[in-house]
Design a protein around this motif. Structure first.
Motif, PDB file in Angstrom:
ATOM      1  N   THR A   4      57.465   0.124  10.143  1.00 28.78           N
ATOM      2  CA  THR A   4      58.438   0.114  10.978  1.00 28.78           C
ATOM      3  C   THR A   4      58.403   0.672  12.301  1.00 28.78           C
ATOM      4  O   THR A   4      58.598   0.478  13.314  1.00 28.78           O
ATOM      5  N   ALA A  29      58.504  -0.743  15.856  1.00 29.61           N
ATOM      6  CA  ALA A  29      59.796  -0.198  16.851  1.00 29.61           C
ATOM      7  C   ALA A  29      58.971   0.154  18.129  1.00 29.61           C
ATOM      8  O   ALA A  29      59.250   0.181  19.305  1.00 29.61           O
ATOM      9  N   THR A  30      57.757   0.908  17.943  1.00 30.45           N
ATOM     10  CA  THR A  30      56.904   1.452  19.017  1.00 30.45           C
ATOM     11  C   THR A  30      56.373   0.286  19.943  1.00 30.45           C
ATOM     12  O   THR A  30      56.550   0.409  21.123  1.00 30.45           O
ATOM     13  N   CYS A  69      57.784  -2.465  20.439  1.00 33.88           N
ATOM     14  CA  CYS A  69      59.070  -3.000  21.116  1.00 33.88           C
ATOM     15  C   CYS A  69      59.255  -1.992  22.375  1.00 33.88           C
ATOM     16  O   CYS A  69      59.475  -2.620  23.540  1.00 33.88           O
ATOM     17  N   ASP A  70      59.205  -0.771  22.147  1.00 28.75           N
ATOM     18  CA  ASP A  70      59.764   0.174  22.969  1.00 28.75           C
ATOM     19  C   ASP A  70      58.846  -0.081  24.232  1.00 28.75           C
ATOM     20  O   ASP A  70      59.014   0.613  25.320  1.00 28.75           O
TER      21      ASP A  70
END
Length: 141
Positions: free
Chosen positions: A53, A57-58, A60-61
């Motif tokens: 996860t 998320a990283t 995306c960021d």
């Protein structure tokens, strides 16, 4: 498991972000592609799924900075600690040497299309097949 297995990845990713942005790099996390019902070890599953996860998320960021984040699931790797623990007992079939995992990660790093894997968890076995990397003594597929 959560402190060492998940938090360490989070802290490392946080501190590496600036350097990754500056160099348009790739963050490779080591997680675990969980079986559908987990492994039966709640803290291990929580930590490893959390790493996946975190990778997603990283990705995306940091996508707007051309930084990739890929979570790699190495499977059962014959580390020094594993070899000591198993002693004279046979190792499970399909285990990988640390050198094999290193060659797979090197191929991922050098692949100009590796950013396409950003945000995903991939196994070293799948990457090895993709890059046609085998253990010494293996018969090529």
């Amino acid at each position: 498991m959560v402190e060492a297995g998940l938090r360490s990845h989070l802290v490392t990713a946080r501190h590496a972000a600036g350097l990754l942005i500056e160099r348009k790099g790739m963050l490779v996390l080591t997680g675990y592609a969980l079986p559908e019902n987990g492994s039966g070890h709640v803290f291990y599953d929580l930590a490893m799924q959390g790493v996946g996860t975190l990778g997603a998320a990283t990705a995306c960021d940091l996508a707007e900075h051309d930084v990739a984040a890929v979570t790699v699931s190495p499977g059962f790797t014959r580390t020094e600690a594993i070899l000591v623990a198993f002693g004279d007992n046979p190792l499970p079939p399909g285990s990988d040497s640390v050198e094999h995992v290193g060659r797979v990660l090197t191929a991922l790093w050098n692949d100009p299309a590796s950013n396409e894997r950003s945000g995903h968890t991939v196994t070293t076995a799948d990457l090895a097949r993709h890059y046609r990397i085998t253990e010494p003594g293996d018969i090529p597929a």
